[in-house]
Write a protein that holds these residues in place. Structure first.
Motif, PDB file in Angstrom:
ATOM      1  N   ILE A  77       0.856  -1.191   0.000  1.00 35.55           N
ATOM      2  CA  ILE A  77       0.000   0.000   0.000  1.00 35.55           C
ATOM      3  C   ILE A  77       0.891   1.240   0.000  1.00 35.55           C
ATOM      4  CG2 ILE A  77      -2.037  -1.033   1.071  1.00 35.55           C
ATOM      5  CD1 ILE A  77      -0.038   1.103   3.303  1.00 35.55           C
ATOM      6  N   ASN A  78       0.366   2.317  -0.541  1.00 33.96           N
ATOM      7  CA  ASN A  78       0.990   3.638  -0.402  1.00 33.96           C
ATOM      8  C   ASN A  78       0.207   4.438   0.627  1.00 33.96           C
ATOM      9  OD1 ASN A  78       3.139   3.430  -2.293  1.00 33.96           O
ATOM     10  ND2 ASN A  78       1.669   3.632  -3.962  1.00 33.96           N
ATOM     11  N   ASN A  79      -1.012   4.798   0.242  1.00 34.52           N
ATOM     12  CA  ASN A  79      -1.901   5.538   1.132  1.00 34.52           C
ATOM     13  C   ASN A  79      -3.206   4.772   1.273  1.00 34.52           C
ATOM     14  OD1 ASN A  79      -0.354   8.180   1.446  1.00 34.52           O
ATOM     15  ND2 ASN A  79      -0.497   8.008  -0.782  1.00 34.52           N
ATOM     16  N   CYS A  80      -3.643   4.578   2.512  1.00 35.80           N
ATOM     17  CA  CYS A  80      -4.954   3.987   2.764  1.00 35.80           C
ATOM     18  C   CYS A  80      -5.961   5.133   2.769  1.00 35.80           C
ATOM     19  CB  CYS A  80      -4.964   3.256   4.101  1.00 35.80           C
ATOM     20  SG  CYS A  80      -3.844   1.845   4.160  1.00 35.80           S
ATOM     21  N   HIS A  81      -6.715   5.252   1.700  1.00 41.14           N
ATOM     22  CA  HIS A  81      -7.538   6.448   1.563  1.00 41.14           C
ATOM     23  C   HIS A  81      -8.909   6.334   2.220  1.00 41.14           C
ATOM     24  CE1 HIS A  81      -5.004   8.356  -1.836  1.00 41.14           C
ATOM     25  NE2 HIS A  81      -4.895   9.059  -0.723  1.00 41.14           N
ATOM     26  N   GLU A  82      -9.684   5.316   1.888  1.00 46.03           N
ATOM     27  CA  GLU A  82     -11.024   5.233   2.467  1.00 46.03           C
ATOM     28  C   GLU A  82     -11.450   3.781   2.635  1.00 46.03           C
ATOM     29  OE1 GLU A  82     -12.894   9.529   1.278  1.00 46.03           O
ATOM     30  OE2 GLU A  82     -13.775   7.758   0.353  1.00 46.03           O
ATOM     31  N   MET A  83     -12.483   3.585   3.480  1.00 46.20           N
ATOM     32  CA  MET A  83     -12.977   2.248   3.767  1.00 46.20           C
ATOM     33  C   MET A  83     -14.487   2.291   3.962  1.00 46.20           C
ATOM     34  SD  MET A  83     -11.934  -0.323   6.908  1.00 46.20           S
ATOM     35  CE  MET A  83     -10.348  -0.848   6.235  1.00 46.20           C
ATOM     36  N   VAL A  84     -15.162   1.243   3.471  1.00 40.06           N
ATOM     37  CA  VAL A  84     -16.609   1.082   3.680  1.00 40.06           C
ATOM     38  C   VAL A  84     -16.865  -0.356   4.102  1.00 40.06           C
ATOM     39  CG1 VAL A  84     -17.266   2.865   2.020  1.00 40.06           C
ATOM     40  CG2 VAL A  84     -17.001   0.491   1.244  1.00 40.06           C
ATOM     41  N   GLN A  85     -18.046  -0.607   4.661  1.00 38.85           N
ATOM     42  CA  GLN A  85     -18.433  -1.962   5.063  1.00 38.85           C
ATOM     43  C   GLN A  85     -19.646  -2.391   4.261  1.00 38.85           C
ATOM     44  OE1 GLN A  85     -19.783  -2.608   9.158  1.00 38.85           O
ATOM     45  NE2 GLN A  85     -18.723  -4.560   9.177  1.00 38.85           N
ATOM     46  N   ASP A  86     -19.592  -3.583   3.668  1.00 43.11           N
ATOM     47  CA  ASP A  86     -20.726  -4.058   2.881  1.00 43.11           C
ATOM     48  C   ASP A  86     -21.719  -4.809   3.763  1.00 43.11           C
ATOM     49  OD1 ASP A  86     -19.750  -6.652   3.224  1.00 43.11           O
ATOM     50  OD2 ASP A  86     -19.084  -6.890   1.153  1.00 43.11           O
ATOM     51  N   SER A  87     -22.792  -5.304   3.156  1.00 42.93           N
ATOM     52  CA  SER A  87     -23.862  -5.950   3.915  1.00 42.93           C
ATOM     53  C   SER A  87     -23.432  -7.263   4.558  1.00 42.93           C
ATOM     54  CB  SER A  87     -25.070  -6.194   3.005  1.00 42.93           C
ATOM     55  OG  SER A  87     -24.712  -7.041   1.921  1.00 42.93           O
ATOM     56  N   LYS A  88     -22.321  -7.833   4.078  1.00 47.37           N
ATOM     57  CA  LYS A  88     -21.796  -9.064   4.660  1.00 47.37           C
ATOM     58  C   LYS A  88     -20.811  -8.792   5.791  1.00 47.37           C
ATOM     59  CE  LYS A  88     -22.266 -11.693   0.346  1.00 47.37           C
ATOM     60  NZ  LYS A  88     -21.537 -12.463  -0.699  1.00 47.37           N
ATOM     61  N   GLY A  89     -20.591  -7.532   6.100  1.00 47.70           N
ATOM     62  CA  GLY A  89     -19.660  -7.169   7.162  1.00 47.70           C
ATOM     63  C   GLY A  89     -18.219  -7.084   6.707  1.00 47.70           C
ATOM     64  N   ARG A  90     -17.975  -7.191   5.406  1.00 49.60           N
ATOM     65  CA  ARG A  90     -16.611  -7.095   4.895  1.00 49.60           C
ATOM     66  C   ARG A  90     -16.184  -5.634   4.845  1.00 49.60           C
ATOM     67  NH1 ARG A  90     -15.896  -9.888  -0.609  1.00 49.60           N
ATOM     68  NH2 ARG A  90     -17.328  -8.213  -1.176  1.00 49.60           N
ATOM     69  N   LEU A  91     -14.931  -5.386   5.210  1.00 51.80           N
ATOM     70  CA  LEU A  91     -14.373  -4.037   5.231  1.00 51.80           C
ATOM     71  C   LEU A  91     -13.550  -3.841   3.967  1.00 51.80           C
ATOM     72  CD1 LEU A  91     -13.408  -4.275   8.956  1.00 51.80           C
ATOM     73  CD2 LEU A  91     -15.150  -2.720   8.051  1.00 51.80           C
ATOM     74  N   ILE A  92     -13.996  -2.923   3.109  1.00 56.02           N
ATOM     75  CA  ILE A  92     -13.404  -2.720   1.789  1.00 56.02           C
ATOM     76  C   ILE A  92     -12.642  -1.413   1.793  1.00 56.02           C
ATOM     77  CG2 ILE A  92     -13.890  -2.554  -0.682  1.00 56.02           C
ATOM     78  CD1 ILE A  92     -16.600  -3.924  -0.094  1.00 56.02           C
ATOM     79  N   MET A  93     -11.351  -1.479   1.499  1.00 52.25           N
ATOM     80  CA  MET A  93     -10.483  -0.295   1.535  1.00 52.25           C
ATOM     81  C   MET A  93      -9.954   0.018   0.151  1.00 52.25           C
ATOM     82  SD  MET A  93      -6.725   0.311   3.047  1.00 52.25           S
ATOM     83  CE  MET A  93      -6.143   0.159   1.358  1.00 52.25           C
ATOM     84  N   VAL A  94      -9.882   1.317  -0.184  1.00 52.53           N
ATOM     85  CA  VAL A  94      -9.279   1.748  -1.435  1.00 52.53           C
ATOM     86  C   VAL A  94      -7.988   2.505  -1.142  1.00 52.53           C
ATOM     87  CG1 VAL A  94     -10.483   3.993  -1.590  1.00 52.53           C
ATOM     88  CG2 VAL A  94      -9.709   2.849  -3.682  1.00 52.53           C
ATOM     89  N   GLY A  95      -6.989   2.280  -2.002  1.00 51.68           N
ATOM     90  CA  GLY A  95      -5.730   3.005  -1.917  1.00 51.68           C
ATOM     91  C   GLY A  95      -5.215   3.302  -3.307  1.00 51.68           C
ATOM     92  N   ASP A  96      -4.025   3.893  -3.373  1.00 52.56           N
ATOM     93  CA  ASP A  96      -3.462   4.327  -4.653  1.00 52.56           C
ATOM     94  C   ASP A  96      -2.282   3.464  -5.099  1.00 52.56           C
ATOM     95  OD1 ASP A  96      -1.824   5.220  -2.623  1.00 52.56           O
ATOM     96  OD2 ASP A  96      -1.861   7.327  -3.214  1.00 52.56           O
ATOM     97  N   ASN A 129     -26.115   0.583  -1.844  1.00 52.01           N
ATOM     98  CA  ASN A 129     -26.984  -0.586  -1.794  1.00 52.01           C
ATOM     99  C   ASN A 129     -28.274  -0.239  -2.530  1.00 52.01           C
ATOM    100  OD1 ASN A 129     -28.867  -2.644  -1.026  1.00 52.01           O
ATOM    101  ND2 ASN A 129     -27.582  -3.131   0.742  1.00 52.01           N
ATOM    102  N   ALA A 130     -28.421  -0.783  -3.731  1.00 50.17           N
ATOM    103  CA  ALA A 130     -29.579  -0.490  -4.567  1.00 50.17           C
ATOM    104  C   ALA A 130     -30.552  -1.654  -4.498  1.00 50.17           C
ATOM    105  CB  ALA A 130     -29.135  -0.244  -6.007  1.00 50.17           C
ATOM    106  N   ASN A 131     -31.463  -1.573  -3.521  1.00 48.87           N
ATOM    107  CA  ASN A 131     -32.475  -2.618  -3.344  1.00 48.87           C
ATOM    108  C   ASN A 131     -31.845  -4.002  -3.184  1.00 48.87           C
ATOM    109  OD1 ASN A 131     -34.660  -0.758  -3.656  1.00 48.87           O
ATOM    110  ND2 ASN A 131     -34.288  -0.784  -5.874  1.00 48.87           N
ATOM    111  N   GLY A 132     -30.795  -4.055  -2.363  1.00 48.27           N
ATOM    112  CA  GLY A 132     -30.148  -5.324  -2.057  1.00 48.27           C
ATOM    113  C   GLY A 132     -28.948  -5.649  -2.922  1.00 48.27           C
ATOM    114  N   GLU A 133     -28.772  -4.951  -4.026  1.00 44.04           N
ATOM    115  CA  GLU A 133     -27.594  -5.149  -4.876  1.00 44.04           C
ATOM    116  C   GLU A 133     -26.596  -4.036  -4.584  1.00 44.04           C
ATOM    117  OE1 GLU A 133     -26.477  -6.096  -9.555  1.00 44.04           O
ATOM    118  OE2 GLU A 133     -28.468  -5.317  -9.033  1.00 44.04           O
ATOM    119  N   GLU A 134     -25.348  -4.423  -4.306  1.00 48.38           N
ATOM    120  CA  GLU A 134     -24.358  -3.442  -3.854  1.00 48.38           C
ATOM    121  C   GLU A 134     -23.348  -3.109  -4.950  1.00 48.38           C
ATOM    122  OE1 GLU A 134     -23.907  -3.874   0.856  1.00 48.38           O
ATOM    123  OE2 GLU A 134     -23.324  -5.682  -0.232  1.00 48.38           O
ATOM    124  N   PHE A 135     -22.992  -1.828  -4.979  1.00 49.26           N
ATOM    125  CA  PHE A 135     -22.032  -1.312  -5.945  1.00 49.26           C
ATOM    126  C   PHE A 135     -21.050  -0.394  -5.234  1.00 49.26           C
ATOM    127  CE2 PHE A 135     -26.107  -1.951  -8.071  1.00 49.26           C
ATOM    128  CZ  PHE A 135     -25.742  -2.761  -9.141  1.00 49.26           C
TER     129      PHE A 135
END
Length: 367
Positions: A77-96, A129-135
């Protein structure tokens, strides 16, 4: 301690992202709305590697600095920029880091998946979360594009420079930093490193309009770094937009009309993160004293449903005088530049940092 009111003029330099560093050279006059200062005793001792308890009141946390550590030879990783949690409890992080722009963790810190090689400036990450489908919506200020993907990384929609739809001149910079998705699917894009507009698009990516722009007016921005829809008033959702150099979140109607400002003196806040009744944010820079921006500083700030600061993990205890918030600063050198926070169902906080010596996400366990 004696409280002293001091008018001031300050010159602020915003330095984030190695590809978007530039001096704002922004002189901001506060005048009649002068801040209230008090002497600060900054703790210089190095923190414990793990187990430090930080925060205030009912929002206190144990630091787990090694929570997200991985083998950097395999998952750099270089920079850990942001993180979100999906409906399954998974923590999703974006970096550069294009070897793996996306890292997906479980709550124990175990890596579940990784993908993404197309985002050299991978910065903003929004889950819809669009009516149960996640993007996911990924902002890349380096390429000047916003991407909608599925949770496996397939690109479904790309929004490019607004000049293509007549919203900008070709020479206007477009460096998107964040998105938010409205209740009707409207896509809001914050051009936080570019021309400081908030742009609205239909769910299909068709341009609607824009609002804001660069400046010191109430409805304008200086580093419109983040944006979120605030659903705490369920009957009247609104937009919260970061104006980081102004140390503020600014509230707008969903069609872009200015409503109010949440002023957080001393805190260069990143995007607003809503969870339950509370508003959370990473503070990318703190101020050591008066109005100087301090390198290698930052903390997390937490506001209640009335937008009153109730805890500053890593920062000084929030204090109000005659209803006005006193300047907040980093208290302990635990964080370098808090770029984002993610809140799980147990109210633990996961902190992503920018320019922090390639530090993986840090967990703050609620105590």
């Amino acid at each position: 301690m004696k409280l002293v009111r001091r008018p001031f003029i300050t010159k602020i330099f915003s330095m984030e992202s190695k590809h978007s560093r530039r001096d704002f050279a922004k002189i901001t006059s506060v005048g009649a709305a002068a801040l209230i200062f008090k002497p600060f005793n900054i703790v210089k001792a190095q923190p414990k590697a793990d187990g430090e308890i930080i925060g205030h009141g009912s929002h206190r946390y144990k630091v787990h600095q090694g929570w997200g550590n991985l083998d950097s030879s395999k998952f750099p990783i270089n920079n850990c920029h942001e993180m979100v949690q999906d409906s399954k409890g998974r923590l999703i992080m974006v970096g550069d880091e294009v070897k793996n722009n996306i890292l997906i963790y479980d709550r124990s810190g175990k890596l579940l998946d990784s993908w993404g090689h197309e985002f050299p400036g991978g910065h903003g990450l929004t889950l819809w979360n669009a009516n149960g489908e996640e993007f996911l919506f990924i902002c890349d200020p380096n390429t000047g594009k916003v991407f909608k993907t599925d949770l496996k990384g397939k690109i479904l929609l790309t929004i490019e420079h607004p000049s293509k739809v007549g919203a900008y001149k070709e020479t206007d910079p477009f460096k998107p930093t964040e998105t938010a998705i409205g209740p009707d699917g409207t896509i809001y894009i914050a051009d936080g490193y570019g021309s400081q507009w908030i742009l609205r698009y239909t769910p299909k990516g068709e341009y609607i309009d824009k609002f804001g722009g660069a400046g010191d007016g109430d409805s304008q921005f200086s580093t419109a770094h983040g944006i979120a829809v605030d659903y705490r008033d369920k009957a009247n959702p609104t937009l919260l937009v970061t104006s980081r150099v102004h140390n503020s979140f600014k509230r707008f109607t969903l069609d872009g009309k200015y409503l109010s400002t949440i002023f957080l003196p001393g805190a260069f806040v990143c995007r607003p993160v809503l969870d339950g009744d509370n508003l959370y944010a990473g503070v990318c820079w703190s101020r050591l004293r008066y109005m100087n921006q301090t390198p290698n500083s930052g903390f997390v700030t937490i506001l209640d449903k009335n937008n009153k600061v109730i805890s500053n993990p890593g920062g000084t205890k929030p204090e109000y005088h005659n209803g006005k918030l006193l300047v907040m600063v980093q208290e302990k050198p635990i964080f370098m530049h808090c770029h984002d926070v993610c809140i799980d169902q147990d109210k633990n906080i996961y902190v992503c940092q920018w320019n922090a010596k390639k530090t993986y996400p840090v967990k703050l366990e609620r105590v």
